[in-house]
Scaffold this motif. Structure first.
Motif, PDB file in Angstrom:
ATOM      1  N   PHE A  31       0.047  18.975  23.813  1.00 25.21           N
ATOM      2  CA  PHE A  31       0.314  19.341  22.419  1.00 25.21           C
ATOM      3  C   PHE A  31      -0.185  18.280  21.435  1.00 25.21           C
ATOM      4  CE2 PHE A  31       4.364  17.855  24.429  1.00 25.21           C
ATOM      5  CZ  PHE A  31       4.354  16.562  23.920  1.00 25.21           C
ATOM      6  N   CYS A  32      -1.180  17.472  21.843  1.00 31.11           N
ATOM      7  CA  CYS A  32      -1.576  16.301  21.061  1.00 31.11           C
ATOM      8  C   CYS A  32      -2.378  16.632  19.805  1.00 31.11           C
ATOM      9  CB  CYS A  32      -2.374  15.339  21.937  1.00 31.11           C
ATOM     10  SG  CYS A  32      -1.436  14.707  23.350  1.00 31.11           S
ATOM     11  N   ALA A  33      -3.017  17.793  19.768  1.00 27.42           N
ATOM     12  CA  ALA A  33      -3.923  18.086  18.650  1.00 27.42           C
ATOM     13  C   ALA A  33      -3.208  18.027  17.306  1.00 27.42           C
ATOM     14  CB  ALA A  33      -4.567  19.458  18.840  1.00 27.42           C
ATOM     15  N   GLY A  34      -1.929  18.403  17.288  1.00 27.37           N
ATOM     16  CA  GLY A  34      -1.189  18.403  16.031  1.00 27.37           C
ATOM     17  C   GLY A  34      -0.231  17.248  15.900  1.00 27.37           C
ATOM     18  N   CYS A  35      -0.461  16.147  16.630  1.00 32.81           N
ATOM     19  CA  CYS A  35       0.492  15.034  16.634  1.00 32.81           C
ATOM     20  C   CYS A  35       0.596  14.406  15.247  1.00 32.81           C
ATOM     21  CB  CYS A  35       0.076  13.980  17.657  1.00 32.81           C
ATOM     22  SG  CYS A  35       1.254  12.617  17.778  1.00 32.81           S
ATOM     23  N   ASN A  36       1.818  14.323  14.732  1.00 32.87           N
ATOM     24  CA  ASN A  36       2.057  13.759  13.398  1.00 32.87           C
ATOM     25  C   ASN A  36       3.043  12.598  13.442  1.00 32.87           C
ATOM     26  OD1 ASN A  36       4.359  15.192  14.094  1.00 32.87           O
ATOM     27  ND2 ASN A  36       4.747  15.936  12.014  1.00 32.87           N
ATOM     28  N   ARG A  37       3.199  11.943  14.624  1.00 36.14           N
ATOM     29  CA  ARG A  37       4.282  10.975  14.771  1.00 36.14           C
ATOM     30  C   ARG A  37       3.833   9.719  15.504  1.00 36.14           C
ATOM     31  NH1 ARG A  37       4.278  15.420  17.171  1.00 36.14           N
ATOM     32  NH2 ARG A  37       4.181  15.569  19.426  1.00 36.14           N
ATOM     33  N   VAL A  38       4.594   8.672  15.267  1.00 35.62           N
ATOM     34  CA  VAL A  38       4.476   7.429  16.025  1.00 35.62           C
ATOM     35  C   VAL A  38       5.886   6.959  16.338  1.00 35.62           C
ATOM     36  CG1 VAL A  38       2.249   6.695  15.067  1.00 35.62           C
ATOM     37  CG2 VAL A  38       4.387   6.008  13.928  1.00 35.62           C
ATOM     38  N   ARG A  39       5.971   6.025  17.291  1.00 38.18           N
ATOM     39  CA  ARG A  39       7.257   5.458  17.684  1.00 38.18           C
ATOM     40  C   ARG A  39       7.254   3.959  17.461  1.00 38.18           C
ATOM     41  NH1 ARG A  39       6.502   9.848  20.865  1.00 38.18           N
ATOM     42  NH2 ARG A  39       8.334  11.019  21.534  1.00 38.18           N
ATOM     43  N   VAL A  40       8.360   3.459  16.926  1.00 39.97           N
ATOM     44  CA  VAL A  40       8.562   2.022  16.818  1.00 39.97           C
ATOM     45  C   VAL A  40       9.763   1.665  17.681  1.00 39.97           C
ATOM     46  CG1 VAL A  40       9.176   0.093  15.298  1.00 39.97           C
ATOM     47  CG2 VAL A  40       7.528   1.818  14.527  1.00 39.97           C
ATOM     48  N   ALA A  85      -3.995  -0.925  11.396  1.00 36.54           N
ATOM     49  CA  ALA A  85      -4.597  -1.183  12.714  1.00 36.54           C
ATOM     50  C   ALA A  85      -4.063  -0.213  13.754  1.00 36.54           C
ATOM     51  CB  ALA A  85      -4.314  -2.627  13.140  1.00 36.54           C
ATOM     52  N   ALA A  86      -2.775   0.085  13.669  1.00 37.43           N
ATOM     53  CA  ALA A  86      -2.162   1.007  14.621  1.00 37.43           C
ATOM     54  C   ALA A  86      -2.753   2.410  14.491  1.00 37.43           C
ATOM     55  CB  ALA A  86      -0.654   1.047  14.411  1.00 37.43           C
ATOM     56  N   LEU A  87      -2.894   2.883  13.265  1.00 36.04           N
ATOM     57  CA  LEU A  87      -3.430   4.236  13.071  1.00 36.04           C
ATOM     58  C   LEU A  87      -4.891   4.323  13.487  1.00 36.04           C
ATOM     59  CD1 LEU A  87      -2.013   6.830  11.980  1.00 36.04           C
ATOM     60  CD2 LEU A  87      -0.709   4.710  11.798  1.00 36.04           C
ATOM     61  N   SER A 131       0.829  -1.200   0.000  1.00 40.79           N
ATOM     62  CA  SER A 131       0.000   0.000   0.000  1.00 40.79           C
ATOM     63  C   SER A 131       0.865   1.252   0.000  1.00 40.79           C
ATOM     64  CB  SER A 131      -0.903   0.005   1.233  1.00 40.79           C
ATOM     65  OG  SER A 131      -1.615   1.227   1.319  1.00 40.79           O
ATOM     66  N   SER A 132       0.344   2.301  -0.610  1.00 42.69           N
ATOM     67  CA  SER A 132       0.998   3.619  -0.542  1.00 42.69           C
ATOM     68  C   SER A 132       0.031   4.657   0.029  1.00 42.69           C
ATOM     69  CB  SER A 132       1.474   4.054  -1.930  1.00 42.69           C
ATOM     70  OG  SER A 132       0.379   4.098  -2.831  1.00 42.69           O
ATOM     71  N   ALA A 133      -1.061   4.181   0.644  1.00 44.34           N
ATOM     72  CA  ALA A 133      -2.044   5.105   1.214  1.00 44.34           C
ATOM     73  C   ALA A 133      -1.457   5.832   2.414  1.00 44.34           C
ATOM     74  CB  ALA A 133      -3.297   4.332   1.637  1.00 44.34           C
ATOM     75  N   PRO A 134      -1.727   7.129   2.560  1.00 42.82           N
ATOM     76  CA  PRO A 134      -1.204   7.879   3.704  1.00 42.82           C
ATOM     77  C   PRO A 134      -1.679   7.290   5.028  1.00 42.82           C
ATOM     78  CG  PRO A 134      -2.124   9.367   2.058  1.00 42.82           C
ATOM     79  CD  PRO A 134      -2.508   7.986   1.652  1.00 42.82           C
ATOM     80  N   LEU A 135      -0.842   7.403   6.041  1.00 46.78           N
ATOM     81  CA  LEU A 135      -1.169   6.926   7.382  1.00 46.78           C
ATOM     82  C   LEU A 135      -1.937   8.031   8.113  1.00 46.78           C
ATOM     83  CD1 LEU A 135       2.252   5.252   8.242  1.00 46.78           C
ATOM     84  CD2 LEU A 135       0.086   4.064   7.816  1.00 46.78           C
ATOM     85  N   ARG A 136      -3.257   7.895   8.151  1.00 39.51           N
ATOM     86  CA  ARG A 136      -4.110   8.919   8.757  1.00 39.51           C
ATOM     87  C   ARG A 136      -4.939   8.287   9.866  1.00 39.51           C
ATOM     88  NH1 ARG A 136      -4.913  13.758   6.499  1.00 39.51           N
ATOM     89  NH2 ARG A 136      -4.278  12.967   4.463  1.00 39.51           N
ATOM     90  N   ASP A 137      -4.994   8.949  11.039  1.00 38.86           N
ATOM     91  CA  ASP A 137      -5.734   8.369  12.158  1.00 38.86           C
ATOM     92  C   ASP A 137      -7.205   8.801  12.110  1.00 38.86           C
ATOM     93  OD1 ASP A 137      -5.932  10.932  13.277  1.00 38.86           O
ATOM     94  OD2 ASP A 137      -4.417  10.589  14.801  1.00 38.86           O
ATOM     95  N   THR A 138      -7.980   8.349  13.093  1.00 43.32           N
ATOM     96  CA  THR A 138      -9.421   8.614  13.083  1.00 43.32           C
ATOM     97  C   THR A 138      -9.752  10.055  13.439  1.00 43.32           C
ATOM     98  OG1 THR A 138      -9.612   7.822  15.370  1.00 43.32           O
ATOM     99  CG2 THR A 138      -9.991   6.213  13.618  1.00 43.32           C
ATOM    100  N   PHE A 139      -8.741  10.841  13.837  1.00 38.13           N
ATOM    101  CA  PHE A 139      -8.949  12.254  14.152  1.00 38.13           C
ATOM    102  C   PHE A 139      -8.475  13.151  13.008  1.00 38.13           C
ATOM    103  CE2 PHE A 139      -8.340   9.850  18.041  1.00 38.13           C
ATOM    104  CZ  PHE A 139      -9.513  10.132  18.722  1.00 38.13           C
ATOM    105  N   GLY A 140      -8.132  12.537  11.879  1.00 30.74           N
ATOM    106  CA  GLY A 140      -7.739  13.292  10.693  1.00 30.74           C
ATOM    107  C   GLY A 140      -6.272  13.683  10.651  1.00 30.74           C
ATOM    108  N   ARG A 141      -5.485  13.234  11.632  1.00 29.98           N
ATOM    109  CA  ARG A 141      -4.064  13.584  11.669  1.00 29.98           C
ATOM    110  C   ARG A 141      -3.263  12.605  10.815  1.00 29.98           C
ATOM    111  NH1 ARG A 141      -3.907  13.512  18.183  1.00 29.98           N
ATOM    112  NH2 ARG A 141      -4.571  11.397  17.609  1.00 29.98           N
TER     113      ARG A 141
END
Length: 339
Positions: free
Chosen positions: A261-270, A308-310, A5-15
């Motif tokens: 500062f969560c409203a603009g969160c654009n990151r995840v950690r592995v 699933a993570a997003l 897949s090349s779909a953007p990683l977008r969460d349920t809050f639109g981030r």
């Protein structure tokens, strides 16, 4: 095999997630009192993702729209052959990836700064909480301030842009923060101040260490003129930056406790074990190591795990420090999660 897949990683809050913090080791050559216990038990090597697996994961994120990768630890430069991973990821710069960087304590930078620059690293963050040798030994439980300062000089000589990260500690460096800022700006380094985060047992009481950065900011404003920067780098982390008129440099404030500062969160950690944490301040995670090692189609399985993570990425974290003796919000150490 199914096309990845090349779909953007977008969460349920639109981030949209465009920034990956990828830990390569839980090990560190320092033992900072707010981060680790003195007698740490480190993970067995078999539990860690191999360098090839780390590369596979990173490239899956790049394919899904991640444009910035920060290599973290522990101390990432203590991992054997880690420069190989930097070299491989550096080859993707300009092909989806826009920035490859790392957070380091700088003890190993004299050996590695030139190689990092050759790999395509242009900016790094260096953790430094004091300029006083005795205090450094007290905070880091190691007498290595000279090596850290040498490493910063080596990074600068190699053409790397250094940003200093300083954890504000009520009784150990609060009276020194202005001096650290002045030193940083004199040497041409931006700096971010960070509130202590309640992660893992370290043998210290976080309530005794914690000082709110809104208080620190008010103290700094009695000495300097701080002008807020309105324009934000879309690949930046959570710092709110100010320009100090008198020094010409920038100071950032990272405030997980006093100014969410969560409203603009654009990151995840592995993590180095292949767990993806969608939020530093939550325990929820998805396992990426099993799909990598056991699936007949690891690309497809990894894409499904990322989706699933997003979907499970929370709206905000749950950090708090309210009372003396309070247990950490989360039992895992920062060194395990990755900074």
């Amino acid at each position: 095999m199914t096309s990845p897949s090349s779909a953007p990683l977008r969460d349920t809050f639109g981030r949209q997630v465009t920034y990956l913090r990828l830990s390569v080791t839980d090990r560190c050559d320092l033992r900072c009192t707010y981060c680790m216990a003195e007698a740490m038990t480190f993970l067995p090597r078999k539990d860690l993702l191999t360098l090839e697996e780390l590369e596979f994961v990173a490239k899956a994120f790049i394919r899904r729209g991640v444009r910035k990768i920060r290599i973290t630890g522990g101390e990432p430069l203590v991992r054997k052959d880690i420069l190989h991973l930097f070299g491989r990821l550096g080859e993707t710069l300009g092909q989806g990836l826009e920035e490859l960087t790392l957070t380091t304590n700088a003890t190993q930078l004299t050996q590695h700064a030139d190689d990092l620059a050759r790999a395509g690293v242009r900016r790094i963050n260096v953790s430094l909480d004091t300029l006083d040798r005795n205090r450094f030994q007290e905070i880091a439980r190691r007498d290595q301030l000279d090596q850290v300062l040498e490493g910063i000089r080596a990074a600068k000589a190699a053409g790397l842009k250094v940003k200093i990260n300083t954890v504000a500690l009520k009784y150990q460096n609060a009276d020194e923060l202005a001096d650290i800022i002045a030193w940083s700006h004199k040497d041409g380094h931006d700096i971010s101040l960070i509130e202590v985060m309640p992660l893992g047992e370290t043998g210290e009481d976080r309530f005794d260490q914690y000082i709110p950065l809104d208080l620190v900011q008010r103290q700094l404003e009695t000495r300097w003129t701080l002008e807020p920067e309105e324009k934000r780098d879309p690949l930046a982390g959570p710092s709110r930056y100010f320009r100090i008129q008198e020094t010409g440099g920038r100071v950032g404030f990272i405030t997980p406790l006093t100014n969410n500062f969560c409203a603009g969160c654009n990151r995840v950690r592995v993590t180095c074990t292949g767990r993806i944490y969608m939020c530093l301040g939550q325990n929820n995670h998805i396992d990426l190591r099993t799909p990598l090692r056991e699936s007949a189609d690891p690309e497809k399985a990894l894409d499904a795990a990322l989706d699933a993570a997003l979907f499970a990425k929370p709206e905000r974290h749950d950090f708090s420090i309210r009372t003396p003796g309070q247990s950490p919000a989360l039992s895992r150490h920062m060194s395990v999660t990755g900074g």
